[in-house]
Enzyme design. Structure first.
Site, PDB file in Angstrom:
ATOM      1  CG  ASP A  28      -1.802   5.629   2.728  1.00  0.00           C
ATOM      2  OD1 ASP A  28      -1.903   5.427   1.732  1.00  0.00           O
ATOM      3  OD2 ASP A  28      -2.443   6.240   3.508  1.00  0.00           O
ATOM      4  CG  ASP A  29      -0.056   8.829   0.552  1.00  0.00           C
ATOM      5  OD1 ASP A  29      -0.147   8.964  -0.675  1.00  0.00           O
ATOM      6  OD2 ASP A  29      -1.152   8.514   1.082  1.00  0.00           O
ATOM      7  CG  HIS A  85      -1.675   6.085  -2.716  1.00  0.00           C
ATOM      8  ND1 HIS A  85      -2.707   6.042  -3.148  1.00  0.00           N
ATOM      9  CD2 HIS A  85      -1.733   5.585  -1.268  1.00  0.00           C
ATOM     10  CE1 HIS A  85      -3.634   5.362  -2.334  1.00  0.00           C
ATOM     11  NE2 HIS A  85      -2.990   5.119  -1.139  1.00  0.00           N
ATOM     12  CG  HIS A 130      -7.882   3.231  -0.135  1.00  0.00           C
ATOM     13  ND1 HIS A 130      -7.016   2.711  -1.386  1.00  0.00           N
ATOM     14  CD2 HIS A 130      -6.782   3.994   0.342  1.00  0.00           C
ATOM     15  CE1 HIS A 130      -5.821   3.114  -1.168  1.00  0.00           C
ATOM     16  NE2 HIS A 130      -5.575   4.011  -0.448  1.00  0.00           N
ATOM     17  CD  GLU A 140      -7.674   6.447   4.847  1.00  0.00           C
ATOM     18  OE1 GLU A 140      -8.196   6.532   3.491  1.00  0.00           O
ATOM     19  OE2 GLU A 140      -6.502   7.044   4.714  1.00  0.00           O
ATOM     20  CG  HIS A 165      -1.852   1.089   1.206  1.00  0.00           C
ATOM     21  ND1 HIS A 165      -3.014   0.802   1.888  1.00  0.00           N
ATOM     22  CD2 HIS A 165      -1.995   2.185   0.811  1.00  0.00           C
ATOM     23  CE1 HIS A 165      -3.902   1.982   1.832  1.00  0.00           C
ATOM     24  NE2 HIS A 165      -2.947   3.088   1.007  1.00  0.00           N
TER      25      HIS A 165
HETATM   26  N1  ADE Z   1      -4.866   8.638  -1.986  1.00  0.00           N
HETATM   27  C1  ADE Z   1      -3.345   8.719  -1.472  1.00  0.00           C
HETATM   28  N2  ADE Z   1      -3.585   8.196   0.124  1.00  0.00           N
HETATM   29  C2  ADE Z   1      -4.751   7.881   0.285  1.00  0.00           C
HETATM   30  C3  ADE Z   1      -5.220   7.417   1.417  1.00  0.00           C
HETATM   31  N3  ADE Z   1      -4.700   7.205   2.818  1.00  0.00           N
HETATM   32  N4  ADE Z   1      -6.715   7.328   1.221  1.00  0.00           N
HETATM   33  C4  ADE Z   1      -7.335   7.404   0.427  1.00  0.00           C
HETATM   34  N5  ADE Z   1      -6.681   8.089  -0.989  1.00  0.00           N
HETATM   35  C5  ADE Z   1      -5.525   8.232  -0.832  1.00  0.00           C
HETATM   36 ZN    ZN Z   2      -3.733   4.682   0.553  1.00  0.00          ZN
END
Ligand code: ADE
Ligand code: ZN
Length: 335
Positions: free
Chosen positions: A276-277, A21, A195, A198, A19
């Site tokens: 994630d990011d 992005h 997703h 969350e 996971h």
């Molecule tokens: N796009 C990038 N990170 C995300 C996240 N945590 N939840 C939904 N969309 C995303």
């Molecule tokens: Zn994500």
């Protein structure tokens, strides 16, 4: 607080990331370098001012800055450089395999051709020693019609991605909005993820499974609010790609001490740890392991289980998966 030995084990263990992005791996320094290269004007005067804006209150407040950061990506080489930087960082964390999300609509909406996006990201994957595959995500705040058009535009490059995902603003954009396009993606033979759970309710996890037919759930941490759903996820061994630092930064949990990673494992779920990011949330994959093992009563057996889960849940051929699992077990037999 974990000891130095456990930290070294977490650092060195072979692991997969499921996971991430790729647009969320774009560091402020690279954003500014690409802005200069492409003569794109940014709303922030410099790296420090941009980084200072990374104070999020929820998912949407993050997404607004994340889409602005991605506006510097124009040429194939930009997508290559972003992906190569992530893969180098992943290799340093002993990531052996990664399944990378990309958001083509963020780029095609600005006039960047689909081929530019996919070719740049794919070429960097080919050039890396880390095993890497790609998952194309639809932006759920856009229409299903837009998702269908995106799928159509990507199909000439279908040999370059293995799966389809669903991301962006969750609440108000439930899985059923994308039931028909996911059905088409399933017919086409793609792996499916979304997703869910969350910020959205446990019901979104259930509809992602029943209507979208996803094989893994991204995040999914709110499943514990529904005992029947939790039992189902355990029974069907549906993996959750959990992102601990993201969950704290976006206030899904107040503090890491309150994160439910250990509860998910104790409930028998196939939880995995992911970044994630990472450029926005304060750490790449190993930082996510360090932060959770620092805050929660997790030990060596949990480390091994999380490393095994990361490969078990991967979309890899059976032989390759088993080889990675054997590597994990050999590593832990020697610590
Ligand atoms: N796009 C990038 N990170 C995300 C996240 N945590 N939840 C939904 N969309 C995303
Ligand atoms: Zn994500």
């Amino acid at each position: 607080m974990m000891n130095d030995q456990l930290r070294a084990v977490l650092q060195g263990m072979p692991k997969a990331e499921l996971h991430i992005h790729i647009e969320g791996s774009l560091e402020p320094e690279l954003i500014f370098a690409l802005a200069e290269r492409n003569r794109v004007k940014l709303a922030y005067p410099g790296v420090e001012a941009l980084r200072a804006a990374y104070a999020f209150s929820d998912l949407q407040s993050f997404l607004d800055i994340y889409y602005a950061g991605a506006s510097v990506l124009l040429q194939e080489q930009d997508f290559y450089d972003m992906t190569a930087a992530y893969l180098a960082r992943a290799a340093a964390d002993n990531v052996r395999h990664t399944e990378i999300f990309f958001d083509p609509q963020t780029h095609t909406a600005r006039g960047v051709p689909m081929q530019t996006v996919i070719d740049g990201i794919y070429r960097a994957c080919q050039d890396s020693p880390v095993s890497a595959s790609l998952i194309l995500c639809f932006l759920r705040h856009l229409s299903e019609e837009d998702a269908f058009a995106t799928l159509e535009a990507a199909l000439p490059f279908r040999d370059k991605f293995i799966g389809i995902g669903l991301d962006s603003s969750e609440v108000g954009h439930p899985p059923e909005k994308f039931a028909r396009v996911f059905a088409r993606c399933k017919e086409l033979g793609f792996h499916l993820v979304a997703h869910a759970g969350e910020e959205g309710p446990p019901a979104y996890i259930e509809t992602a499974l029943d209507l979208l037919k996803v094989e893994r759930v991204d995040h999914g941490v709110r499943c514990l609010e529904d005992a029947a759903l939790t039992a189902r996820l355990a029974r069907e061994q549906i993996a959750l790609t959990v992102c601990p630092l993201s969950n704290i930064k976006l206030r899904v949990f107040d503090k890491m001490e309150q994160h439910n990673l250990l509860s998910l494992l104790d409930a028998g779920l196939v939880a995995t740890v992911n970044s994630d990011d990472p450029a926005y949330f304060g750490g790449y994959l190993n930082e996510n392991f360090f932060a959770t093992f620092d805050a929660l009563p997790l030990g060596l057996s949990h480390a091994q289980r999380l490393a095994r889960n990361s490969f078990s849940a991967a979309f890899l051929p059976a032989g390759q998966k088993q080889a990675f699992l054997d590597e994990v077990d050999a590593y832990f037999a020697a610590v």
